[in-house]
Design a protein around this motif. Structure first.
Motif, PDB file in Angstrom:
ATOM      1  N   LEU A  44       0.771  -0.943  -0.052  1.00  0.00           N
ATOM      2  CA  LEU A  44      -0.063   0.226   0.088  1.00  0.00           C
ATOM      3  C   LEU A  44       1.044   1.314  -0.043  1.00  0.00           C
ATOM      4  O   LEU A  44       2.009   1.422   0.544  1.00  0.00           O
ATOM      5  CB  LEU A  44      -1.320   0.043   1.359  1.00  0.00           C
ATOM      6  N   ALA A  45       0.135   2.359  -0.418  1.00  0.00           N
ATOM      7  CA  ALA A  45       1.352   3.434  -0.455  1.00  0.00           C
ATOM      8  C   ALA A  45       1.257   4.036   0.510  1.00  0.00           C
ATOM      9  O   ALA A  45       0.684   4.107   1.847  1.00  0.00           O
ATOM     10  CB  ALA A  45       0.161   4.547  -1.248  1.00  0.00           C
ATOM     11  N   GLY A  46       2.662   4.848   1.224  1.00  0.00           N
ATOM     12  CA  GLY A  46       2.351   6.173   2.048  1.00  0.00           C
ATOM     13  C   GLY A  46       3.393   4.618   3.300  1.00  0.00           C
ATOM     14  O   GLY A  46       3.942   4.026   3.217  1.00  0.00           O
ATOM     15  N   ASP A  62       8.026   9.578   4.007  1.00  0.00           N
ATOM     16  CA  ASP A  62       8.914   8.509   3.739  1.00  0.00           C
ATOM     17  C   ASP A  62      10.520   8.190   4.068  1.00  0.00           C
ATOM     18  O   ASP A  62      10.718   7.039   3.315  1.00  0.00           O
ATOM     19  CB  ASP A  62       8.788   8.575   2.250  1.00  0.00           C
ATOM     20  N   ARG A  69       5.548  -0.387   6.102  1.00  0.00           N
ATOM     21  CA  ARG A  69       4.923  -0.100   4.596  1.00  0.00           C
ATOM     22  C   ARG A  69       3.386  -1.512   4.683  1.00  0.00           C
ATOM     23  O   ARG A  69       4.658  -2.142   5.254  1.00  0.00           O
ATOM     24  CB  ARG A  69       5.318  -0.167   3.962  1.00  0.00           C
ATOM     25  N   ARG A  72      -0.175  -4.752   0.606  1.00  0.00           N
ATOM     26  CA  ARG A  72      -1.092  -5.285  -0.062  1.00  0.00           C
ATOM     27  C   ARG A  72      -1.891  -6.581   0.368  1.00  0.00           C
ATOM     28  O   ARG A  72      -1.359  -7.471   0.385  1.00  0.00           O
ATOM     29  CB  ARG A  72      -1.584  -5.091  -1.305  1.00  0.00           C
ATOM     30  N   GLY A 246      -6.715  -1.195   1.011  1.00  0.00           N
ATOM     31  CA  GLY A 246      -6.207   0.127   0.709  1.00  0.00           C
ATOM     32  C   GLY A 246      -7.500   1.230   0.294  1.00  0.00           C
ATOM     33  O   GLY A 246      -7.292   1.873  -0.009  1.00  0.00           O
ATOM     34  N   GLY A 250      -5.232   8.108   1.928  1.00  0.00           N
ATOM     35  CA  GLY A 250      -4.197   7.840   0.785  1.00  0.00           C
ATOM     36  C   GLY A 250      -4.190   7.400  -0.413  1.00  0.00           C
ATOM     37  O   GLY A 250      -6.144   7.639  -1.021  1.00  0.00           O
ATOM     38  N   ASP A 251      -3.016   7.290  -1.346  1.00  0.00           N
ATOM     39  CA  ASP A 251      -3.170   6.945  -2.787  1.00  0.00           C
ATOM     40  C   ASP A 251      -3.864   6.176  -3.055  1.00  0.00           C
ATOM     41  O   ASP A 251      -4.174   5.941  -4.292  1.00  0.00           O
ATOM     42  CB  ASP A 251      -2.122   6.959  -2.997  1.00  0.00           C
ATOM     43  N   ASP A 252      -4.393   5.154  -2.339  1.00  0.00           N
ATOM     44  CA  ASP A 252      -4.960   3.879  -2.129  1.00  0.00           C
ATOM     45  C   ASP A 252      -6.254   3.399  -2.359  1.00  0.00           C
ATOM     46  O   ASP A 252      -7.346   3.554  -2.345  1.00  0.00           O
ATOM     47  CB  ASP A 252      -4.990   2.377  -1.612  1.00  0.00           C
TER      48      ASP A 252
END
Length: 300
Positions: A44-46, A62, A69, A72, A246, A250-252
């Motif tokens: 997953l992002a972040g 980051d 992290r 997924r 996700g 966030g980006d997901d």
């Protein structure tokens, strides 16, 4: 949904030849093994930090120190009769063949260990490798070199007692913080209401089972998580336990921006719940079959 082609996977599972040639797993069941592996190949992002209680997860830069992290996860939502137990065993065996020989299988009842052992042994592996956590007293080390640790949500939620570690910490110590094997949340809807809720009747506390499930996921960010349920949630809120999909922030998050409209087809209650939430956000909602569409959107 059947009209939408799924993404083409590139993952190649490792399974004994007889599992394929003898038809031990059907094509549909093999597809589950492949898609689970495909999902588990990504993160997953972040970047995140997790506190010592495994309850608090905080977003971080980051380049910050001591961040993690989250790998997924994958949701197996096939209906009754699809052979979800055999599919789960196939996912476990794929990872077993790749050297990941510790895993956790969580379900609703300790009696279901017999079904788990049956599905595991059906693939040609020793059934007693599926071992109940109840064999190990709380607060004692899990002396198991390899195998699938089977437990229930009721056991998982057991908190620490004096000097005895909680069951979550006991499992984490056995697996190790860098664990990258499989965790199966069978009948995962048992973890619903994992983060509590607010309603017209007041605040509703988070369920102990849901919190325990989240703690285990937070403590083992590299684990390959599989959620299994034919009835994953009655409302979107009750999917909060499925952190590894996700879906939340966030980006997901599935929608980068709010949709310009929502079309609802007759079906499950979760669609009606989504429609209600969309209306509260001012998003036009069209119910399939309504004429004209503007009337259905009038409540937005």
């Amino acid at each position: 949904m059947a009209s939408v082609a799924p993404p083409e996977p590139s993952y190649r599972p490792h399974l004994p030849v007889h599992v394929i040639t003898d038809g031990v797993l059907s094509d549909a069941q093999l597809e589950s093994v492949i898609y689970a592996g495909e999902a588990h190949a990504g993160f997953l992002a972040g970047a995140w930090t997790v506190d010592d209680t495994f309850d608090v997860v905080t977003a971080a830069r980051d380049d910050a120190k001591n961040t993690v992290r989250f790998r997924r996860g994958w949701f197996l939502g096939d209906g009754t009769g699809a052979g979800k137990g055999r599919q789960v065993a196939g996912i476990l065996l794929d990872n077993w063949m790749k050297g990941r020989r510790r895993a956790v299988w969580i379900s609703k009842s300790d009696k279901l260990i017999e079904d788990a052992q049956r599905d595991w042994s059906a693939l040609g592996i020793e059934r007693l490798l599926v071992t109940p956590l109840a064999r190990f007293r709380q607060g004692t080390p899990i002396r198991l070199a390899e195998g699938i640790l089977f437990t229930t949500y009721a056991t998982l939620r057991t908190d620490e007692r004096g000097e005895k570690l909680s069951r979550v910490h006991q499992i984490v110590e056995w697996l190790g913080s860098d664990f990258d094997g499989v965790i199966i949340f069978d009948e995962s809807h048992a973890m619903q209401n994992a983060v509590g809720a607010k309603s017209d009747r007041g605040d509703q506390a988070a369920s102990q089972q849901g919190r325990a499930g989240l703690r285990l996921q937070h403590a083992l960010p590299n684990a390959r998580v599989v959620y299994v349920s034919a009835t994953g949630a009655t409302t979107v809120h009750n999917l909060a336990y499925a952190q590894r999909l996700g879906l939340w922030g966030g980006d997901d998050f599935p929608f980068a921006v709010l949709p310009i409209g929502v079309m609802v087809f007759p079906g499950t209650g979760i669609q009606a719940n989504l429609a209600d939430k969309a209306k509260k956000l001012g998003i036009p909602v069209w119910k399939f079959g309504d004429e004209p569409a503007t009337k259905a959107a009038g409540g937005a």
